[in-house]
Write a protein that holds these residues in place. Structure first.
Motif, PDB file in Angstrom:
ATOM      1  N   VAL A   1      42.442  52.586   8.178  1.00 42.58           N
ATOM      2  CA  VAL A   1      42.084  53.558   7.038  1.00 42.58           C
ATOM      3  C   VAL A   1      40.860  54.528   7.299  1.00 42.58           C
ATOM      4  CG1 VAL A   1      41.867  53.786   4.752  1.00 42.58           C
ATOM      5  CG2 VAL A   1      43.392  52.155   5.536  1.00 42.58           C
TER       6      VAL A   1
ATOM      7  N   LEU B   1      40.304  58.324   7.320  1.00 44.94           N
ATOM      8  CA  LEU B   1      39.189  59.127   6.493  1.00 44.94           C
ATOM      9  C   LEU B   1      38.562  60.167   7.416  1.00 44.94           C
ATOM     10  CD1 LEU B   1      37.482  56.609   4.186  1.00 44.94           C
ATOM     11  CD2 LEU B   1      39.049  58.461   3.478  1.00 44.94           C
TER      12      LEU B   1
ATOM     13  N   LEU C   1      34.053  65.256   0.590  1.00 42.79           N
ATOM     14  CA  LEU C   1      34.944  64.255   0.859  1.00 42.79           C
ATOM     15  C   LEU C   1      34.387  62.896   1.393  1.00 42.79           C
ATOM     16  CD1 LEU C   1      37.993  63.489   1.124  1.00 42.79           C
ATOM     17  CD2 LEU C   1      37.960  64.675   3.256  1.00 42.79           C
TER      18      LEU C   1
ATOM     19  N   VAL D   1      33.149  60.645  -1.510  1.00 39.40           N
ATOM     20  CA  VAL D   1      34.294  60.236  -1.987  1.00 39.40           C
ATOM     21  C   VAL D   1      34.715  59.029  -1.453  1.00 39.40           C
ATOM     22  CG1 VAL D   1      36.673  60.601  -2.938  1.00 39.40           C
ATOM     23  CG2 VAL D   1      34.990  62.295  -3.276  1.00 39.40           C
ATOM     24  N   GLY D   2      34.870  59.264  -0.041  1.00 39.34           N
ATOM     25  CA  GLY D   2      35.301  58.270   0.799  1.00 39.34           C
ATOM     26  C   GLY D   2      34.590  57.248   1.140  1.00 39.34           C
TER      27      GLY D   2
ATOM     28  N   VAL E   1      32.603  55.896  -1.517  1.00 42.34           N
ATOM     29  CA  VAL E   1      32.956  55.206  -2.796  1.00 42.34           C
ATOM     30  C   VAL E   1      34.020  54.413  -2.625  1.00 42.34           C
ATOM     31  CG1 VAL E   1      33.354  55.435  -5.332  1.00 42.34           C
ATOM     32  CG2 VAL E   1      31.643  56.858  -4.314  1.00 42.34           C
ATOM     33  N   ASN E   2      35.126  54.995  -2.068  1.00 45.33           N
ATOM     34  CA  ASN E   2      36.364  54.432  -1.833  1.00 45.33           C
ATOM     35  C   ASN E   2      36.441  53.242  -0.789  1.00 45.33           C
ATOM     36  OD1 ASN E   2      39.151  55.198  -3.147  1.00 45.33           O
ATOM     37  ND2 ASN E   2      37.869  56.977  -3.130  1.00 45.33           N
TER      38      ASN E   2
ATOM     39  N   ILE F   1      36.411  49.840  -2.120  1.00 46.44           N
ATOM     40  CA  ILE F   1      37.581  49.443  -2.816  1.00 46.44           C
ATOM     41  C   ILE F   1      38.696  49.150  -1.727  1.00 46.44           C
ATOM     42  CG2 ILE F   1      39.194  50.352  -4.358  1.00 46.44           C
ATOM     43  CD1 ILE F   1      37.054  52.200  -5.437  1.00 46.44           C
ATOM     44  N   ILE F   2      38.735  50.155  -0.783  1.00 44.13           N
ATOM     45  CA  ILE F   2      39.987  49.886   0.433  1.00 44.13           C
ATOM     46  C   ILE F   2      39.759  48.763   0.956  1.00 44.13           C
ATOM     47  CG2 ILE F   2      40.728  50.901   2.545  1.00 44.13           C
ATOM     48  CD1 ILE F   2      39.801  53.365   1.624  1.00 44.13           C
TER      49      ILE F   2
ATOM     50  N   TYR G   1      38.144  46.000  -0.191  1.00 41.16           N
ATOM     51  CA  TYR G   1      38.345  44.739  -0.922  1.00 41.16           C
ATOM     52  C   TYR G   1      39.932  44.492  -1.115  1.00 41.16           C
ATOM     53  CZ  TYR G   1      38.868  41.941  -5.045  1.00 41.16           C
ATOM     54  OH  TYR G   1      39.315  40.991  -5.749  1.00 41.16           O
ATOM     55  N   SER G   2      40.674  45.664  -1.455  1.00 40.86           N
ATOM     56  CA  SER G   2      42.073  45.679  -1.648  1.00 40.86           C
ATOM     57  C   SER G   2      42.784  45.025  -0.388  1.00 40.86           C
ATOM     58  CB  SER G   2      42.711  47.102  -2.037  1.00 40.86           C
ATOM     59  OG  SER G   2      42.217  48.123  -1.092  1.00 40.86           O
ATOM     60  N   VAL G   3      42.349  45.537   0.803  1.00 40.07           N
ATOM     61  CA  VAL G   3      43.033  45.181   1.913  1.00 40.07           C
ATOM     62  C   VAL G   3      42.909  43.814   2.152  1.00 40.07           C
ATOM     63  CG1 VAL G   3      43.870  45.896   4.224  1.00 40.07           C
ATOM     64  CG2 VAL G   3      42.707  47.603   2.706  1.00 40.07           C
TER      65      VAL G   3
END
Lengths: 229, 232, 254, 148
Positions: free
Chosen positions: C138, C142, C166, C169-170, C172-173, C176-177, C179-181
């Motif tokens: 991912v 990005l 961008l 924003v990436g 910040v993400n 999250i990415i 953690y989620s993965v």
């Protein structure tokens, strides 16, 4: 409509320069604009007139130098400055799918002056010669009529600074005369009008000031004519 | 101009913008139904391409519906600011003395109402097409309900960044797809958990957290991107 | 005091000064980079002992681990540089951010490829949709998004600002990415080095790794300076000092 | 109130409210079991669904690996030192698969409580060690696996 704007309103630029795409549009522009003045920005095509207007609106921050509104840096005034401003550009935010009335209603609502009621809007549309067109979707209107829809804002909103980019485009003779009247009336009430046009404004030259941006064979000069004042 | 009607004009600016967007959407019905048809078509490709076998379709259903929803909101996002950019509305939006994030939220909300919400309402039909068990519908609908607004906010960032470009279309997908991955994972995870008859409230809570995060942060990114696009 | 800071800020923000400074600094980074990389890889690939479980295949770690660690740090650095450029309007920060993106993407790709080569003998598969691998993938996406956004603007200023937004924003993400993965699928081992604990391997194994990590960071600094210098020349091509540089005349102080 | 201050107030309020909501939701989410990953104990307690694709993880029990002579079918037991689950797998095992090693398997739990895996992955740990050092440590009486 008859309100007087506070006399101390003033927009001033110090050493304003703008360079776009590796080309200097204007260099070290200095001017003060006070309430009661109509400022015409003149210059050949591509000399940066529209860019200058957009900078003065705060839409572009791609410049060097300082712009002050009432002796405070413009970009720090933010919404206070924007509340004092009407900008009508080449495209004035008129959506073709909405009617003249809906378009105006929204523009007035987001400009936060407490909005306007339908009667005021109908009146303003009548002033620009569009009575009977309130409920017509604007894509059915001619170019000149569309222009008039956006200009109708000038009759309702009580903002002291008007920044108009080629307001006379596509408007018939009668309309031009009326708009000119409106502009000078606004200046008489103590407002500021900054506009670009190739049309020569004649009336009450004492209130008229010209800022010339011209690209003279590679040298970039900007001069300010003070006619009177 | 009085100071006392400020609170009034804040909500007036918000609802007026929302109303305007919905009016425009309503007058362009074809634009409204396009993402929905796209949604249905993408989902109906899977039985043709993978297998018409109900047991297989049932397993892949959550993922398929979620991916289709993601792609359809993305398709619709391209137009989110395009027309406004062309007719000068965006400039007027930026020149408004009202806080930009408020107006941006109004735009995204209307975008969601006209795409994400409709997709969510349509999803049970597609679930039936893929032989999904009806007791998992609540997980599917709830996850889409919480997840699609996040997709819309992220799409809006992409749309705002690319609005000034002549060729925006595919670029939006390229820059926003990676950002959509968490939503996709928790969205499908939620439905998957329901399929495994596990509690799925945890996933819903995370989707909710992502939604709140998107509401709080995305409008600022969208606003900044719009300013950049308009000044460029 | 304040004047000094301001002067420094102006100096550092000036492309000409940056160009001159990096011209002097370049060998101080390039030489250690080459040294560390040569020493580290020879030591790690030929002399370090084999692992009790994985045998020799663990040696790819000496290429994989520093690349993976850089991939992440370059992203953070790029986003921070972008934010500096966005907030304080420093042109140099924009150029640095722009130059960092392709390097970061290359390191990410290297980490993914070497990871796949390592995965085959140890896990039994080239690729698994594991948390670390997926979030690395991912991150590559990005980077690709940022590079292509950067490339589609005509004006360098808008390109820099947009890609900075961008990148932020990436940023910040990314957690999250991650953690989620992580929650989604995990197989990858956890990090061998942490600040608090002592490394989970003997010195003869981790010393070459440390040398390699330094080598990679020096390499990154060298590459970044080189690419940024090209970028400066390209953007400032109208100015006189660049003309002088291009005509190969010595720069005079003025 | 002046609009600038009002805007700031709204922003601060939004962020504070947002942060509180996010923290609350995340705390709730973390209290739930999110992962479809099961340990042998959970399976023994009947928490895992039957005949659904799930992941299990644990250590391969010493002396539990048995190969069926024909074909590649392997049977082994994984454990978390509390409960055991029998795993049945047909295919090539990864090199790192050995007794005492941590593994992750994807597959289904059948009616008999046997986990039929369609994929077995070795989870290699973050400890690296030369073989001699490993020998030395084993001789000294603390094999690395024991700490898990």
């Amino acid at each position: 409509m008859d309100q007087e704007y506070p006399s101390e309103i003033m927009l001033s630029a110090k050493d304003l320069s703008c360079c776009r795409d590796d080309r200097d549009l204007f260099v070290n522009l200095n001017f003060d604009i006070v309430g009661g003045e109509v400022v015409q920005i003149v210059g050949s095509n591509g000399s940066g007139k529209t860019t200058l207007l957009r900078i003065l609106c705060g839409l572009m921050d791609d410049y060097s130098g300082d712009i002050e509104w009432c002796r405070e840096p413009m970009n720090q005034c933010g919404e206070l400055y924007r509340a004092q401003l009407i900008h009508i550009g080449h495209n004035a935010g008129i959506n073709p799918i909405l009617t003249a009335e809906e378009n105006l209603q929204w523009l007035l609502d987001i400009h936060g002056q407490g909005g306007a009621d339908n009667r005021q809007i109908a009146e303003a549309l009548a002033r620009v010669g569009l009575s009977g067109y309130e409920g017509v979707e604007t894509h059915r209107l001619s170019a000149g009529q569309k222009r008039r829809v956006s200009l109708a804002r000038l009759y309702i909103e009580g903002a002291p600074i008007w920044i108009l980019d080629e307001p006379f485009t596509a408007i018939d003779k009668e309309g031009v005369r009326e708009l000119e009247n409106l502009i000078f009336q606004h200046a008489n009430r103590g407002g500021i009008v900054i506009l670009t046009t190739h049309h020569s404004l004649q009336e009450t030259a004492s209130r008229l000031k010209r800022i010339t941006l011209d690209d003279l064979s590679g040298f970039h000069e900007a001069s300010v004519d003070d006619d009177g004042v | 101009m009085g100071e006392d009607n400020q609170p009034l004009s804040l909500s007036r600016a918000f609802f007026s913008t929302l109303k305007r967007e919905l009016k425009i959407a309503n007058r362009q019905r074809s634009q409204l139904v396009n993402p929905l048809f796209f949604f249905i078509m993408v989902v109906s490709l899977f039985p043709l391409a993978v297998s018409p076998e109900p047991s297989i379709l049932r397993t892949i259903a959550p993922g398929v519906i979620w991916i289709a929803a993601l792609l359809s909101t993305m398709m619709a996002a391209d137009a989110l600011f395009k027309h406004d950019f062309e007719d000068g509305t965006l400039e007027q939006l930026l020149l408004s003395p009202q806080p930009l994030f408020l107006l941006v939220i109004a735009k995204v909300v209307s975008h969601w109402l006209t795409t994400g919400l409709l997709l969510t309402l349509l999803s049970p039909l597609l679930a039936a097409m893929l032989f999904m068990d009806t007791n998992h519908l609540s997980a599917l609908v709830l996850s889409l309900l919480l997840g699609t607004p996040v997709l819309c906010f992220v799409n809006a960032i992409g749309a705002a960044l690319t609005v000034g470009l002549r060729k925006g279309g595919i670029l939006i997908t390229l820059i926003t797809l990676p950002l959509h991955i968490p939503v996709l994972i928790f969205g499908t995870g939620c439905v998957q958990a329901s399929v495994y008859s596990q509690p799925y409230q945890g996933q819903l809570a995370i989707l909710g957290a992502l939604l709140v995060l998107a509401i709080v942060l995305a409008p600022f990114a969208i606003g900044a991107s719009l300013r950049i696009s308009v000044s460029g | 005091m304040w004047a000094l800071v301001k002067e420094y800020y102006h100096k550092f923000g000036s492309p000409k000064h940056f160009y001159e400074l990096t011209g002097k600094l370049l060998p101080w980074f390039a030489i250690p980079a080459v040294l560390c990389l040569v020493v580290g890889s020879v030591w790690g690939l030929a002399f370090a002992p084999a692992d009790y479980q994985q045998g020799n295949s663990f040696r790819i770690m000496y290429i994989h681990v520093p690349a993976a660690s850089l991939a992440m740090s370059v992203y953070v650095m790029m986003a921070v540089a972008g934010a500096i450029g966005l907030i304080w309007k420093i042109k140099m920060a924009d150029m640095v951010a722009k130059s960092a993106a392709p390097i970061g993407a290359a390191f990410t790709l290297l980490a993914l490829v070497t990871g796949a080569i390592w995965g085959k003998p140890t896990w039994g598969t080239w690729w698994v949709w594991d948390a670390r691998l997926t979030s690395m993938l991912v991150m590559l996406f990005l980077y690709v998004g940022i590079i292509s956004l950067q490339a589609s603007f005509d004006s360098a200023k808008s390109a820099a600002k947009s890609s900075a937004v961008l990148a932020i924003v990436g940023l910040v993400n990314l957690p999250i990415i991650k953690y989620s993965v992580d929650w989604w699928n995990t197989l990858h081992q956890s990090a061998s080095f942490t600040v608090s604990d002592k490394p989970a391997m003997p010195p003869e194994m981790y010393l070459p790794l440390i040398v390699m990590v330094f080598g990679y960071y020096f390499l990154f600094a060298t590459l970044l300076m080189m690419i940024t210098r090209c970028e400066i020349l390209e953007r400032e091509v109208r100015s006189r000092w660049v003309a002088r540089v291009l005509l190969n005349r010595p720069l005079k102080k003025n | 109130m002046n609009p600038v201050r009002k805007k700031r107030l709204i922003v601060v309020f939004m962020i504070a409210f947002g942060a509180a909501t996010i923290v609350g939701l995340m705390l709730f989410a973390l209290s739930e079991n999110l992962n479809l990953f099961f340990t042998p104990s959970q399976i023994a307690n009947g928490e895992a669904p039957l005949e659904k694709r799930i992941r299990i993880g644990g250590l391969v029990l010493e002396d539990s690996v048995s190969r069926v002579k024909t074909g590649l079918v392997v049977e082994f037991v994984i454990t978390d030192n509390v409960s055991h689950v029998t795993v049945n797998y047909e295919g090539i095992l990864p090199d790192l698969f050995r007794e005492g090693q941590g593994i992750v398997a994807n597959g289904r739990l059948n009616q008999q409580g046997v986990f039929v895996a369609d994929e077995v992955l070795a989870k290699h740990d973050e400890n690296y060690m030369p073989p001699e050092a490993m020998e030395a440590m084993k001789n000294a009486g603390h094999p690395m696996e024991e700490e898990k």
